[in-house]
Design a protein around this motif. Structure first.
Motif, PDB file in Angstrom:
ATOM      1  N   ASN A 157      -1.129 -10.352  -3.273  1.00 30.01           N
ATOM      2  CA  ASN A 157      -2.115  -9.618  -4.265  1.00 30.01           C
ATOM      3  C   ASN A 157      -1.871  -7.883  -4.001  1.00 30.01           C
ATOM      4  OD1 ASN A 157      -3.834  -9.272  -6.394  1.00 30.01           O
ATOM      5  ND2 ASN A 157      -5.362  -8.926  -4.889  1.00 30.01           N
ATOM      6  N   LEU A 158      -2.035  -7.743  -2.698  1.00 30.17           N
ATOM      7  CA  LEU A 158      -1.906  -6.562  -2.253  1.00 30.17           C
ATOM      8  C   LEU A 158      -0.498  -5.720  -2.775  1.00 30.17           C
ATOM      9  CD1 LEU A 158      -3.235  -3.952  -0.936  1.00 30.17           C
ATOM     10  CD2 LEU A 158      -2.499  -5.227   1.468  1.00 30.17           C
ATOM     11  N   ALA A 159       0.468  -6.617  -2.300  1.00 31.69           N
ATOM     12  CA  ALA A 159       1.969  -5.993  -2.707  1.00 31.69           C
ATOM     13  C   ALA A 159       2.079  -5.864  -4.196  1.00 31.69           C
ATOM     14  CB  ALA A 159       2.737  -7.204  -2.164  1.00 31.69           C
ATOM     15  N   GLU A 160       1.447  -6.749  -4.923  1.00 26.79           N
ATOM     16  CA  GLU A 160       1.430  -6.516  -6.510  1.00 26.79           C
ATOM     17  C   GLU A 160       0.697  -5.276  -6.950  1.00 26.79           C
ATOM     18  OE1 GLU A 160       3.174  -8.142  -8.815  1.00 26.79           O
ATOM     19  OE2 GLU A 160       3.832  -9.444  -7.163  1.00 26.79           O
ATOM     20  N   LYS A 161      -0.309  -4.955  -6.308  1.00 27.98           N
ATOM     21  CA  LYS A 161      -0.819  -3.692  -6.371  1.00 27.98           C
ATOM     22  C   LYS A 161      -0.071  -2.442  -5.995  1.00 27.98           C
ATOM     23  CE  LYS A 161      -4.288  -5.382  -8.822  1.00 27.98           C
ATOM     24  NZ  LYS A 161      -5.808  -5.058  -8.981  1.00 27.98           N
ATOM     25  N   ILE A 162       0.253  -2.360  -4.840  1.00 23.80           N
ATOM     26  CA  ILE A 162       1.370  -1.432  -4.255  1.00 23.80           C
ATOM     27  C   ILE A 162       2.693  -1.403  -5.508  1.00 23.80           C
ATOM     28  CG2 ILE A 162       3.075  -0.824  -2.623  1.00 23.80           C
ATOM     29  CD1 ILE A 162       1.000  -2.173  -0.610  1.00 23.80           C
ATOM     30  N   LYS A 163       3.166  -2.392  -5.908  1.00 25.93           N
ATOM     31  CA  LYS A 163       4.214  -2.482  -6.910  1.00 25.93           C
ATOM     32  C   LYS A 163       3.837  -1.754  -8.031  1.00 25.93           C
ATOM     33  CE  LYS A 163       6.620  -6.471  -6.096  1.00 25.93           C
ATOM     34  NZ  LYS A 163       7.029  -7.979  -6.449  1.00 25.93           N
TER      35      LYS A 163
END
Length: 365
Positions: A317-323
């Protein structure tokens, strides 16, 4: 008017203390700053005198009592009836209270956090000692500052004190000349490397991102654990530890990032109600953030859309927001970052400090 400022700190990287002292010094107050050499004594310069108390203790269990005893002796030597005492955090408060009573001089308490609720002491015997001191000392304080509105509300409910909210935010930065074109894209964490900062989850999030480098700027007790995690997960090509960096150098690094992280965990109300320094540091550098949905960060986000909000610490989920931030790009967030930078700056906080000290002088001298 003399102001003696004291803290359990080697003073080198404590930007809040430096800014407060500078503000008071410019106003004409005679500053004397007292810290210690716990964690080293890097060379530093100030435009006012300072002293670092030498510590012989090898662990914090004995370092705190040693510092408090020695601080009492230092305050006794340098304070007089024309002095205002400024104690920073609970671990420097008791000697200041004792000297304040002994000389009948005013004391201002600056609580940088809710000390008794920090994750590092949760459930430990030392937490009971600090809570006892907090309960004994805080209700009798007449003058107090703290770093966030949520902290102020907590202290007010708990101890019927009314702290002035002085956010720990930087002075205005000039708008960066241009947005760097990074390959790979730079993800930045800056701050202490300890528990409940979301660092481990951020490292694991790198497994779901390509064309990035995660730079971790800072030092602390958990750094070796996180280095081991990077090796274990085969992420050495995506994670870089920069170590402890002086504030002036850190500002240069912050400006280079494509996105920064402030994803603290709820390790107690001290973290839950905090507005981490790095949030405003990144705003001043015009760098968008991924923020956890804690009250003070939501207070900023609801006013200025300076990045994206993450609701939990799941690495994917964190990776998606960074993306999302990387795909939109820094330029997309610049209008909101500009508005936030004009508001979230030390120049907006200084009048509150000066008004408080003017009140102290008027009521005591």
């Amino acid at each position: 008017m003399k102001v003696i400022v004291s803290a359990f700190s080697n003073l080198y990287t404590d930007q809040r203390i430096e800014k407060v002292c500078e503000t008071l010094s410019k106003e004409g107050y005679e500053i004397f700053l007292i810290g210690n050499d716990w964690g080293g004594a890097p060379e530093m310069t100030r435009n006012y005198p300072f002293k670092r108390i030498k510590q012989f203790s090898k662990s914090l269990k004995t370092a705190y009592p040693e510092f408090n005893w020695k601080l009492y002796g230092e305050l006794k030597k340098v304070a007089d009836v024309d002095t205002i005492l400024l104690a920073n955090d609970l671990d420097a408060l008791l000697p200041n209270v004792l000297i304040s009573k002994k000389l009948n001089i005013p004391l201002v308490f600056d609580s940088h956090e809710i000390y008794t609720e920090m994750p590092a002491i949760q459930g430990k015997f030392t937490q009971k000692i600090w809570r006892y001191l907090e309960k004994k000392l805080l209700p009798n304080l007449k003058y107090m500052m703290t770093e966030s509105q949520s902290y102020a509300e907590w202290f007010s409910v708990k101890y019927s004190v009314k702290p002035v909210v002085v956010r720990n935010i930087p002075r205005k930065f000039e708008t960066p000349a241009e947005i760097p074109l990074n390959h790979p894209k730079i993800i930045l964490y800056q701050g202490a490397i300890n528990q409940s900062r979301g660092i481990g989850q951020a490292i694991l999030a790198m497994k779901y991102l390509e064309g990035v480098i995660f730079k971790i700027a800072g030092d602390g007790p958990k750094i070796n654990d996180y280095k081991a995690l990077v090796v274990k997960e085969n992420l050495s090509s995506k994670v870089e530890f920069l170590g402890k960096i002086a504030p002036t150098e850190l500002r240069k690094i912050t400006k280079t990032a494509d996105v920064a992280l402030s994803i603290e965990e709820n390790g107690g109300v001290s973290y839950l109600y905090s507005l981490p320094n790095k949030v405003a540091d990144c705003i001043q550098a015009r760098v968008p953030l991924v923020l956890i949905n804690f009250p003070e960060m939501m207070r900023v986000y609801n006013q200025f859309k300076i990045g994206e909000i993450v609701e939990n610490h799941d690495p994917k989920n964190l990776a998606e927001k960074i993306k999302i931030v990387l795909q939109k790009g820094r330029a997309f967030y610049q209008p909101e970052l500009e508005k936030a930078a004009a508001e979230l700056c030390w120049e907006k906080e200084e009048p509150k400090i000066l008004a408080l000290f003017k009140k102290v002088v008027a009521e005591n001298f």
